[in-house]
Write a protein that holds these residues in place. Structure first.
Motif, PDB file in Angstrom:
ATOM      1  N   ALA A   1       1.035  -1.617   0.080  1.00 48.94           N
ATOM      2  CA  ALA A   1      -0.041   0.021   0.072  1.00 48.94           C
ATOM      3  C   ALA A   1       1.153   1.541  -0.116  1.00 48.94           C
ATOM      4  N   ALA A   2       1.620   1.167   0.611  1.00 47.10           N
ATOM      5  CA  ALA A   2       2.774   2.247   0.499  1.00 47.10           C
ATOM      6  C   ALA A   2       3.912   2.102  -0.159  1.00 47.10           C
ATOM      7  N   ALA A   3       3.768   1.390  -1.461  1.00 47.84           N
ATOM      8  CA  ALA A   3       4.618   1.328  -2.495  1.00 47.84           C
ATOM      9  C   ALA A   3       5.113   2.402  -2.913  1.00 47.84           C
ATOM     10  N   GLU A   4       4.393   3.425  -3.549  1.00 45.10           N
ATOM     11  CA  GLU A   4       4.162   4.648  -4.168  1.00 45.10           C
ATOM     12  C   GLU A   4       4.448   6.157  -3.048  1.00 45.10           C
ATOM     13  N   ARG A   5       4.510   5.484  -2.298  1.00 41.37           N
ATOM     14  CA  ARG A   5       4.546   7.025  -1.016  1.00 41.37           C
ATOM     15  C   ARG A   5       5.938   7.387  -0.982  1.00 41.37           C
ATOM     16  N   PRO A   6       6.384   8.994  -1.270  1.00 32.87           N
ATOM     17  CA  PRO A   6       8.044   9.337  -1.249  1.00 32.87           C
ATOM     18  C   PRO A   6       8.566   9.124  -0.003  1.00 32.87           C
ATOM     19  N   ARG A   7       8.124   9.065   1.069  1.00 38.43           N
ATOM     20  CA  ARG A   7       8.784   8.745   2.733  1.00 38.43           C
ATOM     21  C   ARG A   7       9.199   6.903   2.539  1.00 38.43           C
ATOM     22  N   PHE A   8       8.607   6.382   2.308  1.00 36.53           N
ATOM     23  CA  PHE A   8       8.486   5.097   2.113  1.00 36.53           C
ATOM     24  C   PHE A   8       9.813   4.222   1.087  1.00 36.53           C
ATOM     25  N   ARG A   9      10.269   5.794  -0.090  1.00 36.90           N
ATOM     26  CA  ARG A   9      10.526   5.076  -1.161  1.00 36.90           C
ATOM     27  C   ARG A   9      12.376   6.085  -1.065  1.00 36.90           C
ATOM     28  N   GLU A  10      12.474   6.653   0.049  1.00 35.28           N
ATOM     29  CA  GLU A  10      13.246   7.727   0.414  1.00 35.28           C
ATOM     30  C   GLU A  10      13.702   6.586   1.748  1.00 35.28           C
ATOM     31  N   HIS A  11      13.148   5.141   2.162  1.00 32.45           N
ATOM     32  CA  HIS A  11      14.111   5.359   3.250  1.00 32.45           C
ATOM     33  C   HIS A  11      14.222   3.778   3.183  1.00 32.45           C
ATOM     34  N   ALA A  12      12.999   2.894   2.228  1.00 26.82           N
ATOM     35  CA  ALA A  12      13.326   1.526   1.670  1.00 26.82           C
ATOM     36  C   ALA A  12      14.249   1.364   0.607  1.00 26.82           C
ATOM     37  N   ALA A  13      15.604   0.742   1.714  1.00 20.92           N
ATOM     38  CA  ALA A  13      17.284  -0.008   0.918  1.00 20.92           C
ATOM     39  C   ALA A  13      16.090  -1.051   0.274  1.00 20.92           C
ATOM     40  N   ALA A  14      15.618  -2.111   0.624  1.00 23.26           N
ATOM     41  CA  ALA A  14      14.655  -3.298  -0.154  1.00 23.26           C
ATOM     42  C   ALA A  14      13.465  -3.602   1.138  1.00 23.26           C
ATOM     43  N   VAL A  15      13.488  -4.799   0.895  1.00 24.55           N
ATOM     44  CA  VAL A  15      12.210  -5.544   1.232  1.00 24.55           C
ATOM     45  C   VAL A  15      12.323  -7.097   1.519  1.00 24.55           C
ATOM     46  N   LEU A  16      11.907  -7.082   2.365  1.00 27.75           N
ATOM     47  CA  LEU A  16      11.202  -8.544   2.358  1.00 27.75           C
ATOM     48  C   LEU A  16       9.664  -8.777   2.751  1.00 27.75           C
ATOM     49  N   LEU A  17       8.900  -9.578   1.955  1.00 28.44           N
ATOM     50  CA  LEU A  17       7.494 -10.346   1.953  1.00 28.44           C
ATOM     51  C   LEU A  17       6.850 -11.604   2.613  1.00 28.44           C
ATOM     52  N   CYS A  18       6.760 -11.281   3.511  1.00 32.35           N
ATOM     53  CA  CYS A  18       6.981 -13.062   4.580  1.00 32.35           C
ATOM     54  C   CYS A  18       5.140 -13.329   4.141  1.00 32.35           C
ATOM     55  N   SER A  19       4.760 -14.676   3.920  1.00 31.80           N
ATOM     56  CA  SER A  19       3.803 -14.860   3.772  1.00 31.80           C
ATOM     57  C   SER A  19       1.953 -14.133   3.692  1.00 31.80           C
ATOM     58  N   THR A  20       2.520 -13.404   2.374  1.00 28.59           N
ATOM     59  CA  THR A  20       1.798 -12.622   2.277  1.00 28.59           C
ATOM     60  C   THR A  20       1.165 -12.551   0.730  1.00 28.59           C
ATOM     61  N   GLY A  21       0.090 -11.804   0.495  1.00 33.99           N
ATOM     62  CA  GLY A  21      -0.889 -11.734  -1.388  1.00 33.99           C
ATOM     63  C   GLY A  21      -1.325 -10.468  -1.301  1.00 33.99           C
ATOM     64  N   SER A  22      -1.166 -10.184  -2.619  1.00 34.16           N
ATOM     65  CA  SER A  22      -1.709  -8.888  -3.085  1.00 34.16           C
ATOM     66  C   SER A  22      -3.596  -9.136  -3.029  1.00 34.16           C
ATOM     67  N   SER A  23      -4.014  -9.634  -3.104  1.00 41.68           N
ATOM     68  CA  SER A  23      -5.485  -9.663  -3.134  1.00 41.68           C
ATOM     69  C   SER A  23      -5.887 -10.997  -3.458  1.00 41.68           C
ATOM     70  N   ARG A  24      -7.446 -11.596  -3.952  1.00 45.73           N
ATOM     71  CA  ARG A  24      -8.007 -12.478  -3.434  1.00 45.73           C
ATOM     72  C   ARG A  24      -7.922 -13.487  -2.350  1.00 45.73           C
ATOM     73  N   LEU A  25      -7.950 -13.164  -1.588  1.00 46.17           N
ATOM     74  CA  LEU A  25      -7.326 -14.093  -0.562  1.00 46.17           C
ATOM     75  C   LEU A  25      -7.951 -14.502   0.696  1.00 46.17           C
ATOM     76  N   VAL A  26      -9.258 -14.264   0.625  1.00 46.46           N
ATOM     77  CA  VAL A  26     -10.751 -15.338   1.259  1.00 46.46           C
ATOM     78  C   VAL A  26     -10.760 -15.960  -0.045  1.00 46.46           C
ATOM     79  N   ALA A  27     -10.843 -15.997  -1.235  1.00 45.56           N
ATOM     80  CA  ALA A  27     -10.938 -17.314  -2.647  1.00 45.56           C
ATOM     81  C   ALA A  27     -10.101 -18.243  -2.939  1.00 45.56           C
TER      82      ALA A  27
END
Length: 317
Positions: A124-150
């Motif tokens: 959700a924060a991917a395009e936010r300026p402050r997130f981009r300023e500070h995030a050198a890299a990201v680790l996504l654990c056990s997650t998804g972007s859509s269709r979670l219930v289905a």
């Protein structure tokens, strides 16, 4: 939430932070933030998932705080962060930006780690300026972007409308979870953890999840049921690694594969056989090792980028 709600000894007892502070989000929501480790160490920001709290990261805090500055916060309505009327993915992004602004200096780079709803926070924060300023890299654990219930496999039925309807009712239930009993532990283990999870792991997860206020659990379940952050994952430009449990029923491996396919700069998929949704608790050493590797590669530069994790790794849990 008091620490008595969590385990009080062993690897899943949360350590005392070096300091605590309050981050104020865009709408005035107040967020409990903990900082562990040396003030001048490379920073790691931990964002937990639905029904969890900073205590979820206890094993990572104990290990990483020796030589990292570990920043963890309670999502609004969870842990020690008060509930807020605003339960949206925009609010999640606002909250993460507020934590980054409160804990990092201008231009300072960190590894940002998100588990489950914490990973969705990052999307959700991917395009936010402050997130981009500070995030050198990201680790996504056990997650998804859509269709979670289905796509959830919490309900043991064939995929389709009936399973989706029942799953939505189960995950969105307003019923209180009550005390942590043997039956409650068995249900939680089936739904969120791998079959080989040790009793002390299940106990830690159960105490954390059962401590989540019922109103917050229900409010955020509605957000997750309607989640569509496919656009966010496509705009997450920071180097991003994906990690998931092969036995995850809540966000099955199909989500991890979709993330890898959509990410602009994916730097590896780590699959943990026999592990369920609660990867930082079920496989703490492997998750912490991946965090250390990503910090070394993208925050401190101690590990050359060409030596990072290849496209896919399957590790024994």
């Amino acid at each position: 939430m008091s620490r008595s709600a969590h385990v009080t000894s062993g690897p899943y007892a949360p350590p005392a932070p070096a300091r605590t502070l309050t981050a104020v989000s865009a709408d005035g929501a107040r967020l409990h933030v903990e900082v562990h480790g040396p003030a001048d160490a490379p920073p790691v920001v931990l964002s937990h998932g639905w029904t969890c709290s900073t205590a979820f990261w206890a094993a990572q805090m104990w290990d990483l705080a020796a030589d990292h500055r570990v920043i963890a916060y309670d999502q609004r309505g969870h842990g020690r962060s008060p509930a807020s009327p605003a339960c949206t993915t925009r609010a999640l992004a606002d909250d993460l930006e507020a934590v980054l602004a409160q804990t990092l200096t201008r231009g300072e780079k960190a590894l940002v780690v998100g588990h489950s709803m914490g990973g969705m926070t990052v999307m959700a924060a991917a395009e936010r300026p402050r997130f981009r300023e500070h995030a050198a890299a990201v680790l996504l654990c056990s997650t998804g972007s859509s269709r979670l219930v289905a796509q959830s496999r919490v309900v043991p039925l064939r995929a389709g409308r009936v399973r989706t309807w029942i799953t939505g009712r189960v995950l969105g239930s307003r019923a209180p979870l009550g005390p942590v009993t043997p039956v409650a532990r068995s249900i939680l283990k089936y739904a969120t953890m791998g079959p080989g999870s040790a009793p002390h792991m299940v106990e830690a997860c159960a105490r954390i999840v059962h401590a989540c206020p019922r109103a917050a659990r229900h409010a955020w379940s509605a957000v997750l049921a309607a989640l569509d952050l496919d656009h966010g994952i496509r705009r997450l430009s920071a180097p991003t690694a994906v990690l998931h449990g092969a036995s995850d029923r809540l966000t099955p491996p199909v989500h991890a594969r979709a993330l890898v396919a959509a990410l602009p700069h994916c730097v590896g998929l780590t699959e943990l056989p026999g592990v369920g949704h609660m990867t930082p608790i079920e496989a703490p050493e492997l998750v912490t090792a991946r965090i250390r590797e990503l910090v070394g590669t993208y925050v401190t530069g101690a590990v050359p980028e060409h030596g990072s994790t290849p496209a896919q790794i399957k590790e024994g849990a």
